[in-house]
Design a protein around this motif. Structure first.
Motif, PDB file in Angstrom:
ATOM      1  N   VAL A   1       0.827  -1.213   0.000  1.00 14.58           N
ATOM      2  CA  VAL A   1       0.000   0.000   0.000  1.00 14.58           C
ATOM      3  C   VAL A   1       0.858   1.258   0.000  1.00 14.58           C
ATOM      4  O   VAL A   1       0.678   2.147  -0.829  1.00 14.58           O
ATOM      5  CB  VAL A   1      -0.993   0.008   1.193  1.00 14.58           C
ATOM      6  CG1 VAL A   1      -1.816   1.276   1.205  1.00 14.58           C
ATOM      7  CG2 VAL A   1      -1.875  -1.222   1.151  1.00 14.58           C
ATOM      8  N   LEU A   2       1.841   1.330   0.913  1.00 15.55           N
ATOM      9  CA  LEU A   2       2.634   2.565   1.048  1.00 15.55           C
ATOM     10  C   LEU A   2       3.430   2.926  -0.224  1.00 15.55           C
ATOM     11  O   LEU A   2       3.363   4.060  -0.684  1.00 15.55           O
ATOM     12  CB  LEU A   2       3.559   2.490   2.270  1.00 15.55           C
ATOM     13  CG  LEU A   2       2.853   2.533   3.635  1.00 15.55           C
ATOM     14  CD1 LEU A   2       3.872   2.559   4.763  1.00 15.55           C
ATOM     15  CD2 LEU A   2       1.953   3.759   3.746  1.00 15.55           C
ATOM     16  N   PRO A   3       4.141   1.960  -0.794  1.00 11.10           N
ATOM     17  CA  PRO A   3       4.901   2.341  -2.012  1.00 11.10           C
ATOM     18  C   PRO A   3       4.008   2.792  -3.157  1.00 11.10           C
ATOM     19  O   PRO A   3       4.435   3.566  -4.021  1.00 11.10           O
ATOM     20  CB  PRO A   3       5.637   1.056  -2.383  1.00 11.10           C
ATOM     21  CG  PRO A   3       5.672   0.260  -1.131  1.00 11.10           C
ATOM     22  CD  PRO A   3       4.411   0.595  -0.405  1.00 11.10           C
ATOM     23  N   SER A   4       2.726   2.377  -3.220  1.00 13.58           N
ATOM     24  CA  SER A   4       1.847   2.758  -4.331  1.00 13.58           C
ATOM     25  C   SER A   4       1.211   4.136  -4.119  1.00 13.58           C
ATOM     26  O   SER A   4       0.585   4.672  -5.014  1.00 13.58           O
ATOM     27  CB  SER A   4       0.759   1.689  -4.550  1.00 13.58           C
ATOM     28  OG  SER A   4      -0.027   1.620  -3.394  1.00 13.58           O
ATOM     29  N   THR A   5       1.352   4.709  -2.892  1.00 15.39           N
ATOM     30  CA  THR A   5       0.851   6.057  -2.637  1.00 15.39           C
ATOM     31  C   THR A   5       1.873   7.046  -3.214  1.00 15.39           C
ATOM     32  O   THR A   5       3.019   7.054  -2.772  1.00 15.39           O
ATOM     33  CB  THR A   5       0.684   6.302  -1.127  1.00 15.39           C
ATOM     34  OG1 THR A   5      -0.031   5.199  -0.591  1.00 15.39           O
ATOM     35  CG2 THR A   5      -0.029   7.596  -0.819  1.00 15.39           C
ATOM     36  N   PRO A   6       1.516   7.865  -4.230  1.00 16.00           N
ATOM     37  CA  PRO A   6       2.515   8.676  -4.951  1.00 16.00           C
ATOM     38  C   PRO A   6       3.313   9.603  -4.028  1.00 16.00           C
ATOM     39  O   PRO A   6       4.543   9.619  -4.102  1.00 16.00           O
ATOM     40  CB  PRO A   6       1.667   9.487  -5.940  1.00 16.00           C
ATOM     41  CG  PRO A   6       0.333   8.849  -5.951  1.00 16.00           C
ATOM     42  CD  PRO A   6       0.176   8.054  -4.753  1.00 16.00           C
ATOM     43  N   GLU A   7       2.619  10.318  -3.139  1.00 16.11           N
ATOM     44  CA  GLU A   7       3.308  11.294  -2.285  1.00 16.11           C
ATOM     45  C   GLU A   7       4.331  10.598  -1.370  1.00 16.11           C
ATOM     46  O   GLU A   7       5.467  11.014  -1.244  1.00 16.11           O
ATOM     47  CB  GLU A   7       2.267  12.026  -1.430  1.00 16.11           C
ATOM     48  CG  GLU A   7       2.798  13.314  -0.855  1.00 16.11           C
ATOM     49  CD  GLU A   7       1.732  14.005  -0.008  1.00 16.11           C
ATOM     50  OE1 GLU A   7       2.083  14.512   1.053  1.00 16.11           O
ATOM     51  OE2 GLU A   7       0.542  13.985  -0.424  1.00 16.11           O
ATOM     52  N   LEU A   8       3.855   9.487  -0.789  1.00 11.03           N
ATOM     53  CA  LEU A   8       4.716   8.750   0.125  1.00 11.03           C
ATOM     54  C   LEU A   8       5.850   8.069  -0.632  1.00 11.03           C
ATOM     55  O   LEU A   8       6.966   7.998  -0.159  1.00 11.03           O
ATOM     56  CB  LEU A   8       3.910   7.704   0.898  1.00 11.03           C
ATOM     57  CG  LEU A   8       3.136   8.233   2.101  1.00 11.03           C
ATOM     58  CD1 LEU A   8       2.206   7.162   2.613  1.00 11.03           C
ATOM     59  CD2 LEU A   8       4.083   8.689   3.197  1.00 11.03           C
ATOM     60  N   ALA A   9       5.511   7.547  -1.791  1.00 16.22           N
ATOM     61  CA  ALA A   9       6.514   6.853  -2.591  1.00 16.22           C
ATOM     62  C   ALA A   9       7.698   7.769  -2.906  1.00 16.22           C
ATOM     63  O   ALA A   9       8.848   7.346  -2.927  1.00 16.22           O
ATOM     64  CB  ALA A   9       5.891   6.354  -3.883  1.00 16.22           C
TER      65      ALA A   9
END
Lengths: 156, 199
Positions: free
Chosen positions: A108-116
């Protein structure tokens, strides 16, 4: 052995492990010495009073055995029960939360653009000082419009 | 079937076979607990704990000594622990005993046989035995109440035969001295009471 010496060791010699020769000697002495035989009798009487053991019937024995065996059975069953309890109460929820945490972290986290983007930046993980706005802590005065609003909510 | 064979069965999973051992040693364990604790309820509870403890530790029984000696060792240690805990709370002194129970002590020894002993007497006997140290009481109980041989006592307590002889002799001497002290103090009290009445 003198009389005084014997009297001191009388009981030990009488009921302790002694040679056949010693036993014969003690018994012969007891037969002819009133003092020693009286001391022996007195001690035996005392011991009989102080160390009398109650009698136990067969029913007592049965009840007692049943109680012990019930406790023993509990102990025998206890380890398998506690393992299954442990598995259901702790191990399964722990495994489940680990799987969910791993899924959140790696999928989930890596697919979130801002977080990625930010996650690769080391400063993303450094703690930042947070300043508290003093005004935020001062109570807000109720204006007339606010008062009307509160009264409206109360009525509702 | 002897003890070793029964233990073998239990180790193979036949838990119910343990009931035979409990039944066989119930009187001895219970008798010892009663002599040491002087209270039937406490003795019953302690004896149950001892048998459960023995069952749980059956794997540790290697057969170096007989099962009865091993069980007796557990019994002796368990009762000693209970007595030590009790004595931490309450210690009976000889003088207190004379003051409180003097006349009862006379009655206890006036009864003709052990069969006459009532519950009250059992409690009093317990108080008299409480004037001894736990170790002295333990060794006397093994010999006098349970009739264990000197060799069995040595094996149970893990000491030499000479040590058993010495300890037993000292315990007996101490018991006789304590009883003489109680008797003497009670006689003095009697004389004083009589004198007061005469005056």
């Amino acid at each position: 052995m003198k009389h005084d010496e014997l009297k001191e060791k009388l009981l030990g010699l009488y009921d302790g492990p002694v040679s056949e020769k010693e036993r014969t000697w003690v018994e012969t002495h007891l037969a002819c010495c009133e003092d020693c035989s009286a001391a022996m009798e007195e001690y035996k009487k005392t011991a009989a009073h102080l160390f009398a053991v109650p009698t136990f019937s067969e029913a007592d024995e049965d009840i007692f055995t049943a109680k012990v065996m019930a406790r023993v059975r509990e102990k025998v069953l206890a380890p398998s029960l506690s393992f299954s309890q442990l598995a259901f109460r702790w191990l399964l929820p722990l495994a489940g939360s680990t799987v969910v945490a791993a899924w959140v972290l790696f999928s989930v986290l890596p697919s979130t653009p801002e977080l990625a983007n930010n996650i690769n930046d080391p400063s993303f993980f450094t703690p930042q000082t947070v300043s508290i706005n003093d005004n935020a802590l001062t109570p807000v005065a109720l204006t007339s419009s606010n008062e009307e609003m509160v009264v409206g909510w109360m009525r509702q | 079937m002897n003890d070793s064979q029964v233990i073998e069965l239990i180790r193979k999973g036949q838990t119910e076979a343990y009931g035979d051992l409990v039944r066989q040693y119930h009187k001895r364990v219970m008798g010892y607990c009663f002599s040491m604790l002087s209270n039937r309820t406490d003795a019953d509870e302690a004896a149950q704990d001892i048998f459960v403890k023995a069952y749980q530790n059956l794997d540790k029984f290697k057969g170096d000594s007989s099962f009865s000696t091993w069980l007796y060792r557990i019994t002796a240690n368990h009762c000693l622990d209970i007595l030590r805990k009790r004595n931490r709370r309450k210690n009976v002194s000889l003088d207190n005993l004379v003051e409180q129970e003097g006349s009862q002590v006379q009655k206890l020894f006036a009864t003709s046989s052990s069969a006459d002993r009532h519950l009250e007497n059992a409690q009093l006997a317990h108080k008299i035995l409480s004037t001894l140290s736990e170790d002295q009481r333990q060794i006397l109980t093994m010999r006098e109440a349970e009739g264990l041989e000197y060799q069995e006592i040595a094996e149970t307590l893990g000491c030499s035969l000479d040590a058993v002889k010495g300890r037993l002799a000292r315990a007996r001497k101490q018991l006789q001295e304590n009883l003489r002290h109680i008797q003497k103090s009670w006689d003095v009290q009697n004389v004083e009471t009589k004198r007061e009445k005469d005056l």
